[in-house]
Scaffold this motif. Sequence first.
Motif, PDB file in Angstrom:
ATOM      1  N   PRO A 135       0.835  -1.212   0.000  1.00 23.60           N
ATOM      2  CA  PRO A 135       0.000   0.000   0.000  1.00 23.60           C
ATOM      3  C   PRO A 135       0.864   1.254   0.000  1.00 23.60           C
ATOM      4  N   VAL A 136       1.494   1.531  -1.144  1.00 27.25           N
ATOM      5  CA  VAL A 136       2.460   2.632  -1.202  1.00 27.25           C
ATOM      6  C   VAL A 136       1.841   3.941  -1.672  1.00 27.25           C
ATOM      7  N   GLY A 137       0.601   3.907  -2.096  1.00 26.77           N
ATOM      8  CA  GLY A 137      -0.040   5.129  -2.566  1.00 26.77           C
ATOM      9  C   GLY A 137      -1.331   4.808  -3.275  1.00 26.77           C
ATOM     10  N   LEU A 138      -1.857   5.806  -3.994  1.00 24.25           N
ATOM     11  CA  LEU A 138      -3.082   5.596  -4.737  1.00 24.25           C
ATOM     12  C   LEU A 138      -2.866   4.553  -5.829  1.00 24.25           C
ATOM     13  N   TRP A 139      -3.913   3.837  -6.175  1.00 24.20           N
ATOM     14  CA  TRP A 139      -3.801   2.879  -7.265  1.00 24.20           C
ATOM     15  C   TRP A 139      -3.485   3.600  -8.567  1.00 24.20           C
ATOM     16  N   ARG A 140      -2.634   2.978  -9.373  1.00 23.62           N
ATOM     17  CA  ARG A 140      -2.224   3.584 -10.641  1.00 23.62           C
ATOM     18  C   ARG A 140      -2.932   2.966 -11.843  1.00 23.62           C
ATOM     19  N   HIS A 141      -3.178   1.652 -11.779  1.00 25.93           N
ATOM     20  CA  HIS A 141      -3.774   0.964 -12.935  1.00 25.93           C
ATOM     21  C   HIS A 141      -4.783  -0.066 -12.431  1.00 25.93           C
ATOM     22  N   VAL A 142      -6.022   0.084 -12.866  1.00 25.66           N
ATOM     23  CA  VAL A 142      -7.106  -0.804 -12.444  1.00 25.66           C
ATOM     24  C   VAL A 142      -7.491  -1.706 -13.608  1.00 25.66           C
ATOM     25  N   LEU A 143      -7.495  -3.007 -13.363  1.00 27.34           N
ATOM     26  CA  LEU A 143      -7.958  -3.969 -14.360  1.00 27.34           C
ATOM     27  C   LEU A 143      -9.364  -4.414 -13.983  1.00 27.34           C
ATOM     28  N   GLY A 166     -10.444   6.337  -7.998  1.00 28.86           N
ATOM     29  CA  GLY A 166      -9.955   7.683  -8.286  1.00 28.86           C
ATOM     30  C   GLY A 166      -9.628   7.881  -9.755  1.00 28.86           C
ATOM     31  N   ASP A 167      -8.450   8.424 -10.021  1.00 28.51           N
ATOM     32  CA  ASP A 167      -8.045   8.750 -11.391  1.00 28.51           C
ATOM     33  C   ASP A 167      -7.118   7.702 -11.997  1.00 28.51           C
ATOM     34  N   ALA A 168      -7.122   6.518 -11.471  1.00 28.71           N
ATOM     35  CA  ALA A 168      -6.241   5.468 -11.978  1.00 28.71           C
ATOM     36  C   ALA A 168      -6.563   5.123 -13.432  1.00 28.71           C
ATOM     37  N   THR A 169      -5.543   4.723 -14.178  1.00 27.09           N
ATOM     38  CA  THR A 169      -5.745   4.231 -15.538  1.00 27.09           C
ATOM     39  C   THR A 169      -6.619   2.976 -15.491  1.00 27.09           C
ATOM     40  N   ARG A 170      -7.517   2.835 -16.455  1.00 27.44           N
ATOM     41  CA  ARG A 170      -8.449   1.710 -16.446  1.00 27.44           C
ATOM     42  C   ARG A 170      -8.270   0.832 -17.674  1.00 27.44           C
ATOM     43  N   SER A 171      -8.300  -0.460 -17.449  1.00 26.74           N
ATOM     44  CA  SER A 171      -8.372  -1.433 -18.530  1.00 26.74           C
ATOM     45  C   SER A 171      -9.564  -2.324 -18.259  1.00 26.74           C
ATOM     46  N   LEU A 172     -10.183  -2.810 -19.329  1.00 26.24           N
ATOM     47  CA  LEU A 172     -11.328  -3.708 -19.201  1.00 26.24           C
ATOM     48  C   LEU A 172     -11.024  -4.984 -19.969  1.00 26.24           C
ATOM     49  N   LEU A 173     -11.074  -6.105 -19.263  1.00 21.40           N
ATOM     50  CA  LEU A 173     -10.708  -7.402 -19.832  1.00 21.40           C
ATOM     51  C   LEU A 173     -11.926  -8.286 -20.025  1.00 21.40           C
ATOM     52  N   TYR A 174     -12.013  -8.883 -21.204  1.00 17.57           N
ATOM     53  CA  TYR A 174     -13.007  -9.916 -21.484  1.00 17.57           C
ATOM     54  C   TYR A 174     -12.278 -11.154 -21.990  1.00 17.57           C
ATOM     55  N   VAL A 175     -12.449 -12.259 -21.296  1.00 19.72           N
ATOM     56  CA  VAL A 175     -11.853 -13.539 -21.697  1.00 19.72           C
ATOM     57  C   VAL A 175     -12.930 -14.359 -22.390  1.00 19.72           C
ATOM     58  N   PHE A 176     -12.723 -14.630 -23.683  1.00 17.61           N
ATOM     59  CA  PHE A 176     -13.746 -15.349 -24.426  1.00 17.61           C
ATOM     60  C   PHE A 176     -13.423 -16.837 -24.541  1.00 17.61           C
ATOM     61  N   ILE A 248      -7.406  -5.377  -9.193  1.00 18.99           N
ATOM     62  CA  ILE A 248      -8.281  -6.155 -10.071  1.00 18.99           C
ATOM     63  C   ILE A 248      -9.695  -6.028  -9.542  1.00 18.99           C
ATOM     64  N   VAL A 249     -10.650  -5.759 -10.426  1.00 19.02           N
ATOM     65  CA  VAL A 249     -12.056  -5.662 -10.046  1.00 19.02           C
ATOM     66  C   VAL A 249     -12.809  -6.838 -10.655  1.00 19.02           C
ATOM     67  N   ILE A 250     -13.413  -7.649  -9.810  1.00 20.95           N
ATOM     68  CA  ILE A 250     -14.212  -8.774 -10.269  1.00 20.95           C
ATOM     69  C   ILE A 250     -15.563  -8.695  -9.578  1.00 20.95           C
ATOM     70  N   SER A 251     -16.507  -9.521 -10.021  1.00 21.17           N
ATOM     71  CA  SER A 251     -17.834  -9.487  -9.417  1.00 21.17           C
ATOM     72  C   SER A 251     -18.290 -10.891  -9.070  1.00 21.17           C
ATOM     73  N   THR A 252     -19.164 -10.956  -8.068  1.00 19.96           N
ATOM     74  CA  THR A 252     -19.837 -12.208  -7.783  1.00 19.96           C
ATOM     75  C   THR A 252     -20.894 -12.409  -8.853  1.00 19.96           C
ATOM     76  N   GLN A 253     -21.454 -13.597  -8.909  1.00 21.07           N
ATOM     77  CA  GLN A 253     -22.400 -13.903  -9.976  1.00 21.07           C
ATOM     78  C   GLN A 253     -23.712 -14.396  -9.407  1.00 21.07           C
ATOM     79  N   GLY A 254     -24.791 -14.198 -10.157  1.00 20.31           N
ATOM     80  CA  GLY A 254     -26.083 -14.765  -9.808  1.00 20.31           C
ATOM     81  C   GLY A 254     -26.866 -13.911  -8.843  1.00 20.31           C
ATOM     82  N   VAL A 278      -7.466  -6.940  -4.759  1.00 26.08           N
ATOM     83  CA  VAL A 278      -8.630  -7.450  -5.490  1.00 26.08           C
ATOM     84  C   VAL A 278      -9.888  -6.867  -4.856  1.00 26.08           C
ATOM     85  N   LEU A 279     -10.715  -6.246  -5.672  1.00 32.42           N
ATOM     86  CA  LEU A 279     -11.990  -5.702  -5.222  1.00 32.42           C
ATOM     87  C   LEU A 279     -13.113  -6.554  -5.790  1.00 32.42           C
TER      88      LEU A 279
END
Length: 286
Positions: A135-143, A166-176, A248-254, A278-279
């Motif tokens: 935990p060295v500072g604000l998040w820089r890159h959110v997946l 916050g203002d972290a860089t964002r990436s959105l991943l879809y695994v097909f 990393i941001v993930i979600s529960t299902q159902g 992990v959030l």
Amino acid sequence: MQRIMLATDFSERSDRALRRAVILARQHGAALDILHVVDEDRPRPIVNHEVNHARQLLGELALTLKDMDSVVCTTGIRLDDPFVGIVKAAAEAAPDLLVIGRHRRQVLRDAFVGTTAERTIRTVHCPVLMANGPPVGLWRHVLMTTDLSEHAVNALRRFLAGGIAGDATRSLLYVFDVPALRLLMSDSMGEEGQRDYLENLSRKARQELAQFIGRAGIGQAERIVRHEETTVADEILKTAGEVNADLIVISTQGKGAVSRMVLGSVATQVLRDAQCDVLVMPTVLA
């Protein structure tokens, strides 16, 4: 985000969670509640001793946070099973975020019921942050991750609306999925056939991801698609390493109580193996 709850067992793992909770509290001007649960299923003298010791540690911690970090917090102690105590406290306080550390695992017990962290995540109704990284500072890159479902739309909308990253860089991943390759049909396709097959599925996945972004209102985010070469969780973890994500941001299902009994296998593996924070966003809030 107005209220953050931290569950601590005073271990080094919880120290990381504490520092992340403090960073978030300062960033958002949020109230911070710190909770310690004393396992009451032991002889009374031992329980009393731990309560007194915990009370002293929490008092010292509150003073340190006030003096060193300018963060005013409330502290509390519960006598209960650790998992049950955390869940009850979260239900009563209704925090916007629950922060926990990576908990010590007991192999035999975890094989049946999972870690305290996993049991908590599949039970509470608020977002849960497992603090793994430094935990060295604000998040820089959110997946952020998605399966393109409406549950994922709702989860990511709540994540973005809360402004947690916050203002972290964002990436959105879809695994097909690649059913033909997964079903061991690749030998009959040949190398060129496999390339064409993957390219067609990848093109379709990019189109579907673009449509998902429009539905979710995600805005600016790097779009990443990759096929399920091993497991979805492995692909998430590999991508997180490649883009240097610190969250990393993930979600529960159902929906409903039945689905909450078992945390999805993807989320479980990510929680257990991720080196960064992990959030977990619930798809349905009470």
